[in-house]
Design a protein around this motif. Structure first.
Motif, PDB file in Angstrom:
ATOM      1  N   LYS A 114      12.694   6.391  -9.919  1.00  0.00           N
ATOM      2  CA  LYS A 114      13.979   6.619  -9.247  1.00  0.00           C
ATOM      3  C   LYS A 114      13.756   6.888  -7.753  1.00  0.00           C
ATOM      4  O   LYS A 114      14.469   6.348  -6.898  1.00  0.00           O
ATOM      5  CB  LYS A 114      14.686   7.807  -9.909  1.00  0.00           C
ATOM      6  N   VAL A 115      12.767   7.701  -7.419  1.00  0.00           N
ATOM      7  CA  VAL A 115      12.446   7.991  -6.019  1.00  0.00           C
ATOM      8  C   VAL A 115      11.953   6.723  -5.325  1.00  0.00           C
ATOM      9  O   VAL A 115      12.349   6.421  -4.194  1.00  0.00           O
ATOM     10  CB  VAL A 115      11.406   9.135  -5.903  1.00  0.00           C
ATOM     11  N   ILE A 116      11.121   5.951  -6.005  1.00  0.00           N
ATOM     12  CA  ILE A 116      10.581   4.717  -5.410  1.00  0.00           C
ATOM     13  C   ILE A 116      11.704   3.716  -5.130  1.00  0.00           C
ATOM     14  O   ILE A 116      11.738   3.099  -4.059  1.00  0.00           O
ATOM     15  CB  ILE A 116       9.470   4.127  -6.301  1.00  0.00           C
ATOM     16  N   VAL A 117      12.635   3.581  -6.062  1.00  0.00           N
ATOM     17  CA  VAL A 117      13.780   2.679  -5.851  1.00  0.00           C
ATOM     18  C   VAL A 117      14.585   3.136  -4.627  1.00  0.00           C
ATOM     19  O   VAL A 117      14.997   2.317  -3.799  1.00  0.00           O
ATOM     20  CB  VAL A 117      14.653   2.605  -7.133  1.00  0.00           C
ATOM     21  N   ARG A 157       0.837  -1.202   0.000  1.00  0.00           N
ATOM     22  CA  ARG A 157       0.000   0.000   0.000  1.00  0.00           C
ATOM     23  C   ARG A 157       0.874   1.256   0.000  1.00  0.00           C
ATOM     24  O   ARG A 157       0.574   2.226  -0.700  1.00  0.00           O
ATOM     25  CB  ARG A 157      -0.939  -0.008   1.216  1.00  0.00           C
ATOM     26  N   ALA A 158       1.967   1.238   0.770  1.00  0.00           N
ATOM     27  CA  ALA A 158       2.878   2.383   0.802  1.00  0.00           C
ATOM     28  C   ALA A 158       3.453   2.645  -0.587  1.00  0.00           C
ATOM     29  O   ALA A 158       3.500   3.796  -1.047  1.00  0.00           O
ATOM     30  CB  ALA A 158       4.005   2.149   1.817  1.00  0.00           C
ATOM     31  N   LEU A 159       3.877   1.593  -1.272  1.00  0.00           N
ATOM     32  CA  LEU A 159       4.417   1.751  -2.626  1.00  0.00           C
ATOM     33  C   LEU A 159       3.354   2.269  -3.590  1.00  0.00           C
ATOM     34  O   LEU A 159       3.644   3.101  -4.453  1.00  0.00           O
ATOM     35  CB  LEU A 159       4.998   0.426  -3.123  1.00  0.00           C
ATOM     36  N   GLN A 160       2.119   1.806  -3.412  1.00  0.00           N
ATOM     37  CA  GLN A 160       1.024   2.284  -4.264  1.00  0.00           C
ATOM     38  C   GLN A 160       0.767   3.773  -4.026  1.00  0.00           C
ATOM     39  O   GLN A 160       0.504   4.521  -4.970  1.00  0.00           O
ATOM     40  CB  GLN A 160      -0.250   1.470  -4.018  1.00  0.00           C
ATOM     41  N   ILE A 161       0.869   4.210  -2.779  1.00  0.00           N
ATOM     42  CA  ILE A 161       0.701   5.633  -2.467  1.00  0.00           C
ATOM     43  C   ILE A 161       1.766   6.455  -3.196  1.00  0.00           C
ATOM     44  O   ILE A 161       1.460   7.495  -3.789  1.00  0.00           O
ATOM     45  CB  ILE A 161       0.762   5.876  -0.936  1.00  0.00           C
ATOM     46  N   ARG A 179       3.290   5.733  -5.950  1.00  0.00           N
ATOM     47  CA  ARG A 179       2.938   5.760  -7.377  1.00  0.00           C
ATOM     48  C   ARG A 179       1.743   6.667  -7.630  1.00  0.00           C
ATOM     49  O   ARG A 179       1.757   7.493  -8.549  1.00  0.00           O
ATOM     50  CB  ARG A 179       2.633   4.344  -7.871  1.00  0.00           C
ATOM     51  N   ASP A 180       0.699   6.512  -6.809  1.00  0.00           N
ATOM     52  CA  ASP A 180      -0.520   7.315  -6.991  1.00  0.00           C
ATOM     53  C   ASP A 180      -0.242   8.812  -6.875  1.00  0.00           C
ATOM     54  O   ASP A 180      -0.882   9.618  -7.548  1.00  0.00           O
ATOM     55  CB  ASP A 180      -1.586   6.930  -5.955  1.00  0.00           C
ATOM     56  N   GLU A 181       0.704   9.184  -6.008  1.00  0.00           N
ATOM     57  CA  GLU A 181       1.016  10.599  -5.798  1.00  0.00           C
ATOM     58  C   GLU A 181       1.987  11.146  -6.842  1.00  0.00           C
ATOM     59  O   GLU A 181       2.267  12.336  -6.853  1.00  0.00           O
ATOM     60  CB  GLU A 181       1.558  10.824  -4.380  1.00  0.00           C
ATOM     61  N   GLY A 182       2.522  10.262  -7.682  1.00  0.00           N
ATOM     62  CA  GLY A 182       3.351  10.725  -8.797  1.00  0.00           C
ATOM     63  C   GLY A 182       4.848  10.683  -8.577  1.00  0.00           C
ATOM     64  O   GLY A 182       5.597  11.354  -9.302  1.00  0.00           O
ATOM     65  N   GLN A 193      -3.255  14.308   4.734  1.00  0.00           N
ATOM     66  CA  GLN A 193      -4.466  14.337   3.908  1.00  0.00           C
ATOM     67  C   GLN A 193      -4.961  12.929   3.587  1.00  0.00           C
ATOM     68  O   GLN A 193      -6.164  12.714   3.441  1.00  0.00           O
ATOM     69  CB  GLN A 193      -4.213  15.117   2.612  1.00  0.00           C
ATOM     70  N   LEU A 194      -4.035  11.989   3.489  1.00  0.00           N
ATOM     71  CA  LEU A 194      -4.401  10.594   3.214  1.00  0.00           C
ATOM     72  C   LEU A 194      -4.856   9.862   4.480  1.00  0.00           C
ATOM     73  O   LEU A 194      -5.247   8.698   4.414  1.00  0.00           O
ATOM     74  CB  LEU A 194      -3.218   9.850   2.577  1.00  0.00           C
ATOM     75  N   GLY A 195      -4.773  10.544   5.616  1.00  0.00           N
ATOM     76  CA  GLY A 195      -5.205   9.942   6.874  1.00  0.00           C
ATOM     77  C   GLY A 195      -4.238   8.916   7.430  1.00  0.00           C
ATOM     78  O   GLY A 195      -4.635   8.034   8.202  1.00  0.00           O
TER      79      GLY A 195
END
Length: 168
Positions: free
Chosen positions: A19-22, A6-10, A12-15, A79-81
């Motif tokens: 490179k940042v995700i890696v 879920r953290a990884l999806q957040i 991605r969803d936030e853009g 904002q995402l709670g």
């Protein structure tokens, strides 16, 4: 607590870029190793929180690559709670923290950005020692701080945090 997926999806969803995700994955992995070593030595540490905090620490890089990315990321997380413990890891992960006075000088909102919990300190420390997705040595970290013209105070704080954590 949210899951790592879920953290990884957040991110991605936030853009966030790949490179940042890696980078976030590498910080989370190293932070988890540190947390496990500290737990094995008898320290009380929330390893799950460290993993999720490590994954989300650069959430604000979806909107900024400036020093304000920590504040922006904390705002997005609120904002995402998300759990306030995660929000604080995101907000306080830069270097070894930013004092209220430094925040003012940097144009950040009036707040204290110094990590205070062990989990906040572990993620900040792990982030200092991950460049891209590679772990660097203390010598390399010192060179990086010199190249980026870190203040003597910031450099000293990062080194003190490394000594406090004791794993690097």
């Amino acid at each position: 607590m949210i899951s790592p997926d879920r953290a990884l999806q957040i991110l991605r969803d936030e853009g966030c870029s790949e490179k940042v995700i890696v980078h976030c994955r590498a910080v989370s992995e190293y932070a988890s190793e540190i947390a496990e070593k500290l737990a094995a030595s008898g320290k009380t540490v929330d390893i799950e929180l460290v993993i999720i905090g490590g994954l989300l620490h650069d959430l604000g890089r979806s909107r900024s690559h400036g020093i304000d990315h920590a504040v922006i990321g904390a705002d997005i997380a609120m904002q995402l709670g998300l759990d306030p413990l995660i929000v604080n890891i995101i907000k306080k992960h830069i270097g070894a923290g930013i004092t209220r006075e430094e925040a003012k000088e940097l144009g950040l909102p009036d707040d204290d950005y110094m990590p205070s919990t062990l989990e906040e300190k572990i993620v900040a420390h792990a982030d200092n020692f991950i460049s891209g997705n590679e772990k660097i040595s203390m010598v390399q970290l010192r060179q990086k701080m010199k190249q980026k013209r870190f203040s003597d105070e910031s450099t000293a704080r990062i080194i003190l945090l490394a000594e406090e954590i004791g794993v690097y």
